[in-house]
Design a protein around this motif. Structure first.
Motif, short mmCIF file in Angstrom:
data_model
loop_
_atom_site.label_atom_id
_atom_site.label_comp_id
_atom_site.label_asym_id
_atom_site.label_seq_id
_atom_site.Cartn_x
_atom_site.Cartn_y
_atom_site.Cartn_z
N TYR A 1 0.67 -1.12 0.04
CA TYR A 1 -0.06 0.02 -0.24
C TYR A 1 0.79 1.20 -0.06
O TYR A 1 0.40 2.39 0.28
N ASP B 1 -0.44 4.17 -2.18
CA ASP B 1 -1.52 4.62 -1.47
C ASP B 1 -1.34 5.67 -0.50
O ASP B 1 -1.83 6.71 -0.20
N MET B 2 -0.27 5.23 0.47
CA MET B 2 0.22 5.92 1.37
C MET B 2 0.87 7.32 0.89
O MET B 2 0.63 8.51 1.34
N ILE C 1 -5.41 -0.91 7.76
CA ILE C 1 -6.01 0.21 7.06
C ILE C 1 -7.52 0.14 7.57
O ILE C 1 -8.16 1.30 7.79
N LEU D 1 -4.76 4.13 7.54
CA LEU D 1 -3.44 4.17 6.73
C LEU D 1 -2.04 4.56 7.49
O LEU D 1 -1.13 3.85 7.37
N LEU E 1 0.10 1.57 9.09
CA LEU E 1 0.68 0.69 8.56
C LEU E 1 2.33 0.64 8.71
O LEU E 1 2.88 -0.70 9.07
#
Length: 382
Positions: free
Chosen positions: A222, A225-226, A348, A353, A356
């Protein structure tokens, strides 16, 4: 005989990029197929679990076939599956497109090194295998980031069309330039190879690979996305950051190659300890123009080092069956990749988020403890 080795390395680049390119494309795929990021992350889990469950058995079964025809067939399989991914209309079709190449990846990686040695001879085995491994590094440095940049500019489907074309082109090159290698006169039985699993120390090594890769991919799955949601970057900037993440992996790959020859388990513990620092620091430094690149550099270099260290560590742990040990590492690593994607998705959903990095750091920290424990057990056995 350099050209065939380079072609195998180039084919390996395409094979590994197909597995990991989805990391940079995950946000776009989730939006277009109308699923959540954690749901799209299950595509990573599907690929990895398929490799983990089927890899050793498929490799043992496929070892009987002519290597040239086998590798060409695998690349054609990758070309077809990437084309299906590019045309996927929903998450289920995308799942099928990810399942198909997962069957070919462990066969390719377990047999490509052996084929390279057959081509050049045992005297140049190390150089041949290092060139094959360079395809792995290049996939991280160029394949995944370039796929992300293409996905941002032309859409994620274009990235899969690009991979389909690359796989087809490399299949044609292998048809033209890869020589037929002689069949081995003696074959080790499947039961004989599985016999090494009775070793408690080897079981610990496989568990360590599972744990290390679970920690890495809890966050890495991810990462795009982060960078989008926490750092506020657009798709192009994310692509360049991923390229930088892969580029520092060249340093980690070099350091890992030197350290693993001295002591595989201590190398694992050391790089895992450094990775914890990068993982824990990455989210707090998201808005820092200096802190974020530094945290990603620590994370990226140690991650690349651990790819190599884990592979060599298993081979050294079972010198009587190195190829099978390598397939066990591939299986364990992909089991960890799949678990990491699931764990990251749950983090998440339940913790957000921003947590993580901390969750991944806990798993990698546990890897440090396991590596040190295995080191003490090894000395006791000696």
């Amino acid at each position: 005989m350099l050209l065939p080795i380079l072609l195998l390395a180039a084919a390996g680049f395409t094979v590994l990029t197909t597995e990991f390119v989805i990391v940079g494309l995950l946000p776009g795929i989730a939006r277009d197929l109308d699923v959540s990021i954690p749901q799209a992350g299950l595509l990573v889990t599907l690929f990895a679990f398929t490799v983990a469950c089927c890899g050793p058995f498929l490799t043992a079964w496929a070892a009987r076939f002519d290597r040239k025809r086998l590798f060409v067939g695998i690349l054609l399989l990758f070309a077809a599956s990437n084309a299906v991914a590019a045309m996927a209309s929903n998450i289920y079709v995308m799942g099928i497109a990810r399942l198909i190449p997962a069957l070919g990846l462990p066969v390719f990686w377990s047999l490509a090194s052996e084929t390279a040695v057959d081509i050049v001879g045992p005297a140049y085995a190390g150089r041949a295998i290092s060139k094959i491994s360079f395809g792995v590094v290049c996939a991280t440095v160029f394949g995944i980031p370039v796929g992300t940049l293409v996905g941002d500019a032309l859409g994620w489907r274009a990235a899969f069309w690009m991979l389909a074309a690359l796989a087809l082109a490399k299949a044609l090159l292998l048809v033209c330039y890869l020589p037929h290698t002689p069949r081995q006169t003696q074959a080790t039985s499947l039961l004989g190879q599985f016999g090494i699993l009775r070793s408690r120390l080897l079981q610990g090594h496989v568990l360590l690979s599972v744990l290390v890769f679970s920690g890495m991919f809890t966050a890495y799955t991810y990462l795009a996305d982060m960078l989008e949601r926490l750092a506020g970057f657009d798709g192009a900037t994310v692509g360049w950051y991923l390229m930088g993440f892969g580029a520092v992996g060249l340093i980690g790959n070099s350091l890992g190659g030197r350290a693993v020859d001295r002591h595989p388990l201590l190398a694992s513990a050391s790089f895992c300890a450094l990775m914890v620092i990068g993982l824990v620091a990455v989210v707090p430094s998201m808005q820092s123009p200096i802190g974020l690149p530094l945290a990603l550099a620590i994370w990226g270099s140690t991650q690349a080092a651990l790819f190599l260290v884990s592979h060599v560590r298993l081979i050294k742990a079972a010198p009587q069956a190195p190829a099978f040990a390598a397939s066990l590492n591939i299986a364990g690593a992909n089991l960890g990749i799949g678990l990491g994607a699931v764990i990251g998705g749950r983090v998440i959903d339940n913790l957000g988020l921003a947590n993580l990095g901390y969750a991944a750091g806990l798993l990698i920290g546990a890897s440090v403890l396991l590596a040190l424990w295995l080191t003490s057990k090894r000395f006791t056995a000696s």
